[in-house]
Write a protein that holds these residues in place. Structure first.
Motif, PDB file in Angstrom:
ATOM      1  N   ALA A   1       0.832  -1.220   0.000  1.00  0.00           N
ATOM      2  CA  ALA A   1       0.000   0.000   0.000  1.00  0.00           C
ATOM      3  C   ALA A   1       0.857   1.256   0.000  1.00  0.00           C
ATOM      4  CB  ALA A   1      -0.940  -0.003   1.206  1.00  0.00           C
TER       5      ALA A   1
ATOM      6  N   TYR B   1       4.892   6.653 -11.709  1.00  0.00           N
ATOM      7  CA  TYR B   1       3.451   6.367 -11.696  1.00  0.00           C
ATOM      8  C   TYR B   1       2.698   7.415 -12.521  1.00  0.00           C
ATOM      9  CZ  TYR B   1      -1.064   4.974  -9.708  1.00  0.00           C
ATOM     10  OH  TYR B   1      -2.354   4.523  -9.545  1.00  0.00           O
TER      11      TYR B   1
ATOM     12  N   TYR C   1      -8.464   7.088 -17.245  1.00  0.00           N
ATOM     13  CA  TYR C   1      -9.796   6.466 -17.236  1.00  0.00           C
ATOM     14  C   TYR C   1     -10.637   7.131 -18.326  1.00  0.00           C
ATOM     15  CZ  TYR C   1      -7.866   5.280 -12.699  1.00  0.00           C
ATOM     16  OH  TYR C   1      -7.030   4.858 -11.708  1.00  0.00           O
TER      17      TYR C   1
ATOM     18  N   GLY D   1      -7.507   8.200  -1.725  1.00  0.00           N
ATOM     19  CA  GLY D   1      -6.365   7.457  -2.283  1.00  0.00           C
ATOM     20  C   GLY D   1      -6.063   8.045  -3.656  1.00  0.00           C
ATOM     21  N   ALA D   2      -6.052   9.369  -3.689  1.00  0.00           N
ATOM     22  CA  ALA D   2      -5.987  10.105  -4.965  1.00  0.00           C
ATOM     23  C   ALA D   2      -4.656   9.929  -5.673  1.00  0.00           C
ATOM     24  CB  ALA D   2      -6.241  11.586  -4.709  1.00  0.00           C
ATOM     25  N   GLY D   3      -3.629   9.535  -4.929  1.00  0.00           N
ATOM     26  CA  GLY D   3      -2.325   9.302  -5.550  1.00  0.00           C
ATOM     27  C   GLY D   3      -1.807  10.556  -6.223  1.00  0.00           C
TER      28      GLY D   3
ATOM     29  N   GLU E   1      -5.187  11.735   0.409  1.00  0.00           N
ATOM     30  CA  GLU E   1      -4.101  10.799   0.088  1.00  0.00           C
ATOM     31  C   GLU E   1      -3.190  10.611   1.304  1.00  0.00           C
ATOM     32  OE1 GLU E   1      -2.979   8.685  -2.294  1.00  0.00           O
ATOM     33  OE2 GLU E   1      -1.137   8.475  -1.123  1.00  0.00           O
ATOM     34  N   PRO E   2      -2.913   9.333   1.665  1.00  0.00           N
ATOM     35  CA  PRO E   2      -2.062   9.096   2.835  1.00  0.00           C
ATOM     36  C   PRO E   2      -0.554   9.228   2.580  1.00  0.00           C
ATOM     37  CG  PRO E   2      -2.870   7.006   1.987  1.00  0.00           C
ATOM     38  CD  PRO E   2      -3.515   8.092   1.160  1.00  0.00           C
TER      39      PRO E   2
ATOM     40  N   ASP F   1      -6.549   8.849   5.127  1.00  0.00           N
ATOM     41  CA  ASP F   1      -6.842   7.621   4.386  1.00  0.00           C
ATOM     42  C   ASP F   1      -8.300   7.215   4.549  1.00  0.00           C
ATOM     43  OD1 ASP F   1      -7.246   5.891   6.607  1.00  0.00           O
ATOM     44  OD2 ASP F   1      -5.085   5.681   6.847  1.00  0.00           O
ATOM     45  N   GLY F   2      -8.668   6.149   3.843  1.00  0.00           N
ATOM     46  CA  GLY F   2     -10.066   5.742   3.791  1.00  0.00           C
ATOM     47  C   GLY F   2     -10.587   5.147   5.090  1.00  0.00           C
TER      48      GLY F   2
ATOM     49  N   ALA G   1     -10.351   5.402  -6.906  1.00  0.00           N
ATOM     50  CA  ALA G   1      -9.821   4.882  -8.166  1.00  0.00           C
ATOM     51  C   ALA G   1      -8.627   3.988  -7.847  1.00  0.00           C
ATOM     52  CB  ALA G   1      -9.398   6.035  -9.075  1.00  0.00           C
ATOM     53  N   GLN G   2      -8.829   2.708  -7.925  1.00  0.00           N
ATOM     54  CA  GLN G   2      -7.772   1.719  -7.652  1.00  0.00           C
ATOM     55  C   GLN G   2      -7.192   1.864  -6.258  1.00  0.00           C
ATOM     56  OE1 GLN G   2      -6.853   0.992 -12.140  1.00  0.00           O
ATOM     57  NE2 GLN G   2      -5.022   1.310 -10.941  1.00  0.00           N
ATOM     58  N   SER G   3      -7.999   2.238  -5.282  1.00  0.00           N
ATOM     59  CA  SER G   3      -7.446   2.421  -3.938  1.00  0.00           C
ATOM     60  C   SER G   3      -8.278   1.778  -2.831  1.00  0.00           C
ATOM     61  CB  SER G   3      -7.256   3.922  -3.649  1.00  0.00           C
ATOM     62  OG  SER G   3      -8.460   4.615  -3.878  1.00  0.00           O
TER      63      SER G   3
ATOM     64  N   TRP H   1      -6.851  -1.048  -0.672  1.00  0.00           N
ATOM     65  CA  TRP H   1      -5.819  -0.779   0.341  1.00  0.00           C
ATOM     66  C   TRP H   1      -6.440  -0.402   1.680  1.00  0.00           C
ATOM     67  CZ3 TRP H   1      -2.095  -3.212  -1.432  1.00  0.00           C
ATOM     68  CH2 TRP H   1      -1.629  -3.054  -2.739  1.00  0.00           C
ATOM     69  N   THR H   2      -7.757  -0.245   1.733  1.00  0.00           N
ATOM     70  CA  THR H   2      -8.409   0.094   3.002  1.00  0.00           C
ATOM     71  C   THR H   2      -8.778  -1.181   3.753  1.00  0.00           C
ATOM     72  OG1 THR H   2     -10.697  -0.002   2.185  1.00  0.00           O
ATOM     73  CG2 THR H   2      -9.529   2.097   1.879  1.00  0.00           C
TER      74      THR H   2
HETATM   75  C1  LIG Z   1      -2.874   2.381  -7.213  1.00  0.00           C
HETATM   76  S1  LIG Z   1      -2.780   3.957  -6.441  1.00  0.00           S
HETATM   77  C2  LIG Z   1      -4.196   4.813  -7.128  1.00  0.00           C
HETATM   78  C3  LIG Z   1      -3.960   6.306  -7.234  1.00  0.00           C
HETATM   79  C4  LIG Z   1      -5.038   7.093  -7.984  1.00  0.00           C
HETATM   80  N1  LIG Z   1      -6.330   6.995  -7.349  1.00  0.00           N
HETATM   81  C5  LIG Z   1      -5.131   6.666  -9.436  1.00  0.00           C
HETATM   82  O1  LIG Z   1      -6.228   6.392  -9.916  1.00  0.00           O
HETATM   83  O2  LIG Z   1      -4.091   6.635 -10.098  1.00  0.00           O
HETATM   84  C6  LIG Z   1      -3.319   3.565  -4.798  1.00  0.00           C
HETATM   85  C7  LIG Z   1      -3.309   4.774  -3.860  1.00  0.00           C
HETATM   86  O3  LIG Z   1      -3.962   4.396  -2.644  1.00  0.00           O
HETATM   87  C8  LIG Z   1      -3.274   5.009  -1.572  1.00  0.00           C
HETATM   88  N2  LIG Z   1      -3.588   4.297  -0.327  1.00  0.00           N
HETATM   89  C9  LIG Z   1      -2.852   3.408   0.373  1.00  0.00           C
HETATM   90  N3  LIG Z   1      -3.489   3.031   1.486  1.00  0.00           N
HETATM   91  C10 LIG Z   1      -4.699   3.678   1.485  1.00  0.00           C
HETATM   92  C11 LIG Z   1      -5.812   3.707   2.382  1.00  0.00           C
HETATM   93  N4  LIG Z   1      -5.842   2.973   3.499  1.00  0.00           N
HETATM   94  N5  LIG Z   1      -6.860   4.516   2.067  1.00  0.00           N
HETATM   95  C12 LIG Z   1      -6.859   5.255   0.934  1.00  0.00           C
HETATM   96  N6  LIG Z   1      -5.825   5.254   0.049  1.00  0.00           N
HETATM   97  C13 LIG Z   1      -4.764   4.477   0.327  1.00  0.00           C
HETATM   98  C14 LIG Z   1      -1.812   4.913  -2.000  1.00  0.00           C
HETATM   99  O4  LIG Z   1      -1.002   5.832  -1.281  1.00  0.00           O
HETATM  100  C15 LIG Z   1      -1.911   5.251  -3.489  1.00  0.00           C
HETATM  101  O5  LIG Z   1      -1.799   6.622  -3.730  1.00  0.00           O
END
Ligand SMILES: C[S@@+](CC[C@H](N)C(=O)[O-])C[C@H]1O[C@@H](n2cnc3c(N)ncnc32)[C@H](O)[C@@H]1O
Length: 258
Positions: A13, A23, A30, A55-57, A76-77, A98-99, A115-117, A120-121
């Motif tokens: 994560a 990245y 999308y 988890g906006a990255g 974003e964490p 974080d979420g 989005a793809q996050s 990780w929660t």
């Molecule tokens: C695969 S990336 C996705 C980033 C972005 N949303 C995108 O679409 O490109 C996953 C993201 O989730 C974040 N993340 C990690 N643990 C998380 C948590 N517990 N809650 C929310 N986001 C988290 C990571 O730091 C990372 O930025």
């Protein structure tokens, strides 16, 4: 499939932070049809809506929501991802958090997007948090770009990754469903798939797959050895140096009945 322990989950994560520039430069975006589907399933438009993108990255999805006219805040964490976000999108607000414990006011959001996050929660915490922050009728939208395994070169490449790292990444991604996303059963998800594609140089494709957590936690040597072999495979298959990545975005949307 090699089991994912709690510590390997946390390590993966957080792995993106050291590769935030890679990245941002190479990950796929999308398609507009995804945002049409989100509006359709939620029953209300993104334009003018209060949206929190969790988890906006580096901001790939956040920027698209902003362009769609949403009043969007990013959460974003990670240090590295948040720093990259601020460099690329100085005009979009970002909050660290974080979420599992959202740094957001109760009943304040029309949409929460992941989005793809979401994976990780911890859904046992993230589901009640989402229901707290969403206004009644507000929508939680989760999505993942997954490789289209009916395209032969993509299925073969996915198999090579799974065999090399002794994982089953595609099953992990494709296995996302309402029960996995919300084991508590409180959310009534509707699922849709949206297919799209992009044509990119082999270098971009390799840097894209190299920015996945499974590669980032292997150490540079193991990842580089795999990517060098993969380059040979792809150069033989695509002598013009261009590949068409085909994705099915898996989308889950649930509205807050409260
Ligand atoms: C695969 S990336 C996705 C980033 C972005 N949303 C995108 O679409 O490109 C996953 C993201 O989730 C974040 N993340 C990690 N643990 C998380 C948590 N517990 N809650 C929310 N986001 C988290 C990571 O730091 C990372 O930025």
């Amino acid at each position: 499939m090699a089991p994912m322990t709690a510590s390997s989950h946390a390590t993966r994560a957080q792995s993106f932070n050291a590769a935030a520039a890679q990245y941002a430069a190479n990950r796929p975006s999308y398609p507009p049809a995804l945002f049409d589907a989100i509006e359709d399933l939620a029953g209300h438009p993104l334009t003018g809506a209060h949206v929190a993108d969790i988890g906006a990255g580096t901001g790939i999805a956040t920027a698209l929501l902003h362009a769609r006219g949403a009043d969007v805040v990013a959460v974003e964490p990670g240090d590295g991802m948040a720093a990259q976000f601020r460099r690329a999108h100085p005009d979009i607000p970002i909050i660290r958090g974080d979420g599992n414990t959202l740094p957001l006011t109760t009943s304040s959001a029309d949409f929460l997007t992941y989005a793809q996050s979401w994976h990780w929660t911890d859904p046992a915490q993230a589901v009640p948090e989402a229901l707290r922050v969403l206004r009644p009728g507000g929508a939680l939208a989760l999505w993942w770009n997954t490789e289209a395994l009916d395209v032969p070169w993509i299925a073969e490449a996915a198999d090579r990754i799974d065999r090399y790292f002794d994982v089953n990444v595609q099953a992990e991604k494709r296995g996302v469903n309402a029960r996995v996303a919300d084991p508590t059963g409180r959310l009534d998800f509707v699922r849709r798939e949206v297919r799209w594609s992009r044509r990119v140089p082999i270098d971009t494709h390799l840097a894209n797959i190299g920015s996945h957590s499974i590669f980032l936690v292997q150490g540079e040597e193991a990842a580089a050895a795999f990517l060098a072999e993969e380059r040979d495979h792809l150069t033989r298959a695509f002598p013009d140096g261009i590949v068409e990545e085909v994705y099915d975005v898996i989308l889950l949307v649930a509205t807050n009945p409260a």
